[in-house]
Write an enzyme that holds these catalytic residues in place. Structure first.
Site, PDB file in Angstrom:
ATOM      1  N   ARG A  70      49.590  18.948  50.393  1.00 50.93           N
ATOM      2  CA  ARG A  70      48.748  18.947  51.604  1.00 50.93           C
ATOM      3  C   ARG A  70      49.372  19.817  52.693  1.00 50.93           C
ATOM      4  NH1 ARG A  70      47.058  13.353  54.409  1.00 50.93           N
ATOM      5  NH2 ARG A  70      49.255  13.357  54.972  1.00 50.93           N
ATOM      6  N   LYS A 102      46.452  19.116  58.843  1.00 48.35           N
ATOM      7  CA  LYS A 102      47.319  18.184  59.583  1.00 48.35           C
ATOM      8  C   LYS A 102      48.188  19.049  60.495  1.00 48.35           C
ATOM      9  CE  LYS A 102      50.021  14.049  58.637  1.00 48.35           C
ATOM     10  NZ  LYS A 102      49.454  13.163  59.665  1.00 48.35           N
TER      11      LYS A 102
END
Ligand SMILES: Cc1ncc(COP(=O)(O)O)c(C=O)c1O
Length: 289
Positions: A50, A149
Site C-alpha cells: 500500500r 495514505k
C-alpha cells in the site's frame, strides 16, 4: 529509542529532518502505521504494497525496493528490542526549496519509528465507543484520492477535533454526497440481520488492511459481507456496528449521534470478529527475530 532515517539509525534526539522537507512544508509524502505482536509483524507485505501504491499515485519514487523496506522495518524493531508495538513508516518528497516544485527535491526522506501505541482504553473494547457525525467531509476522489495514505491528514484531524469536542471516541465522516465514508482513522462496518455491511472504497474510505482482514474473517465465519452506499440511517438502525484499523484493531460502536445501536452493547458478530482477530495477531505475521 533508535530511529531509522535514510538508511542509518539515530538516537531519538538526533533523528532530525530539514525544515525544507516538503513532507513538512506541504504534507507531500505518504505513510503507513503497522502493528507487531509477539515478535511478528502483522500483514507487513500488505502495508509495504500500500505504501508503494500511495507513493506511485503521487509520483514519488521510493528509494528502497519492497524487500529492502521490509528489511528496514524489521531492523528498526530489532534495534529497539521490541516484541509488541507499532511502527510508523514515513516517506516524504524530501528537501527542496520553498516553492512547490517537487522536481527540486532530489532525494525522498525515509524514516521509521518503532514504538508502542494504545489508542483506546480496554473498557471501550468491552462496552463500545460513542461516535458522532462530523461536519468536516472526507476528501473527494477528484481532489486527492482517499486511497492514498498521504501526509495530508488535516481534514481527518479537523474531524477528530469535532469528535473530541463532542466527547465522542471517534468521528464519522461522510463524503460530499452525504454517504458514509469512514471514521477519522478507521473503517466502519455494521451488522444487520446477520449480514455485514461496509461502505465501498469508492465512498471515500481508505482501503484498510484491517478492513481486508475483516473480509477474510467474515468468509471464514460464513457471514455474508457487502459494500452498499450507506447513510447514517443504516448505522442508526443496525443491529451492531464496529470500526477497524491497525491501531484500533476491531472495536465495537454502541452509539451514533446519541442513537443507541442495537441493544447498546457489543453484539455477537463483533465479539466473534474481535476474538478471531486476536487469534490472527497471535499466530500469523512476519517473524522479527
Ligand atoms: C483514514 C483512515 N481510514 C482507515 C484506516 C484503517 O486502515 P488500516 O486498517 O490499514 O490501518 C486508517 C488507518 O490507517 C485511516 O487513517
Amino acid at each position: 529509542m533508535k530511529i531509522y532515517l535514510d538508511g542509518e539509525f539515530y538516537e531519538k534526539e538526533n533523528a532530525k529532518i530539514s525544515v525544507f522537507d516538503h513532507g513538512l512544508l506541504y504534507g507531500d509524502g505518504v505513510f503507513e502505521g503497522i502493528r507487531f505482536y509477539h515478535g511478528r509483524v502483522f500483514r507487513l507485505a500488505e502495508h509495504i504494497d500500500r505504501l508503494h501504491d500511495s507513493a506511485k499515485a503521487i509520483c514519488l519514487q521510493i528509494p528502497q525496493t519492497k524487500f529492502e523496506m521490509i528489511d528496514a522495518v524489521l531492523a528498526t524493531i530489532r534495534q529497539n528490542e521490541l516484541q509488541d508495538g507499532y511502527v510508523r513508516l514515513v516517506v516524504t518528497r524530501g528537501s527542496g526549496d520553498l516553492g512547490l516544485n517537487p522536481a527540486l527535491c532530489p532525494r525522498p526522506t525515509v524514516f521509521i519509528i518503532a514504538s508502542r501505541i494504545t489508542l483506546y482504553p480496554e473498557e471501550m473494547y468491552r462496552h463500545g465507543l460513542h461516535v458522532v457525525t462530523c461536519a468536516t467531509r472526507r476528501i473527494p476522489h477528484g481532489a486527492l484520492s482517499p486511497m492514498v495514505k498521504s501526509l495530508n491528514y488535516l481534514n481527518n484531524v479537523l474531524a477528530k477535533i469535532e469528535a473530541q469536542q463532542a466527547g465522542a471516541g471517534e468521528g464519522l465522516m461522510l463524503n460530499e454526497q452525504g454517504f458514509v465514508a469512514e471514521c477519522t482513522g478507521d473503517n466502519i462496518f455494521t451488522v444487520k440481520n446477520g449480514k455485514i455491511l461496509t461502505p465501498a472504497i469508492s465512498s471515500g474510505a481508505l482501503s484498510g488492511i484491517t478492513r481486508q482482514v475483516t473480509f477474510e474473517m467474515a468468509a471464514e465465519l460464513g457471514i455474508a459481507i457487502s459494500e452498499p452506499d450507506m447513510t447514517r440511517y443504516d448505522i442508526f438502525t443496525a443491529d451492531e456496528c464496529f470500526l477497524t484499523g491497525t491501531a484500533a484493531e476491531v472495536i465495537p460502536v454502541v452509539k451514533l449521534d446519541s442513537r443507541v445501536i442495537g441493544d447498546g452493547v457489543p453484539g455477537p458478530v463483533t465479539r466473534a470478529l474481535i476474538e478471531r482477530f486476536h487469534q490472527l495477531t497471535e499466530t500469523t505475521g512476519t517473524a522479527i527475530y
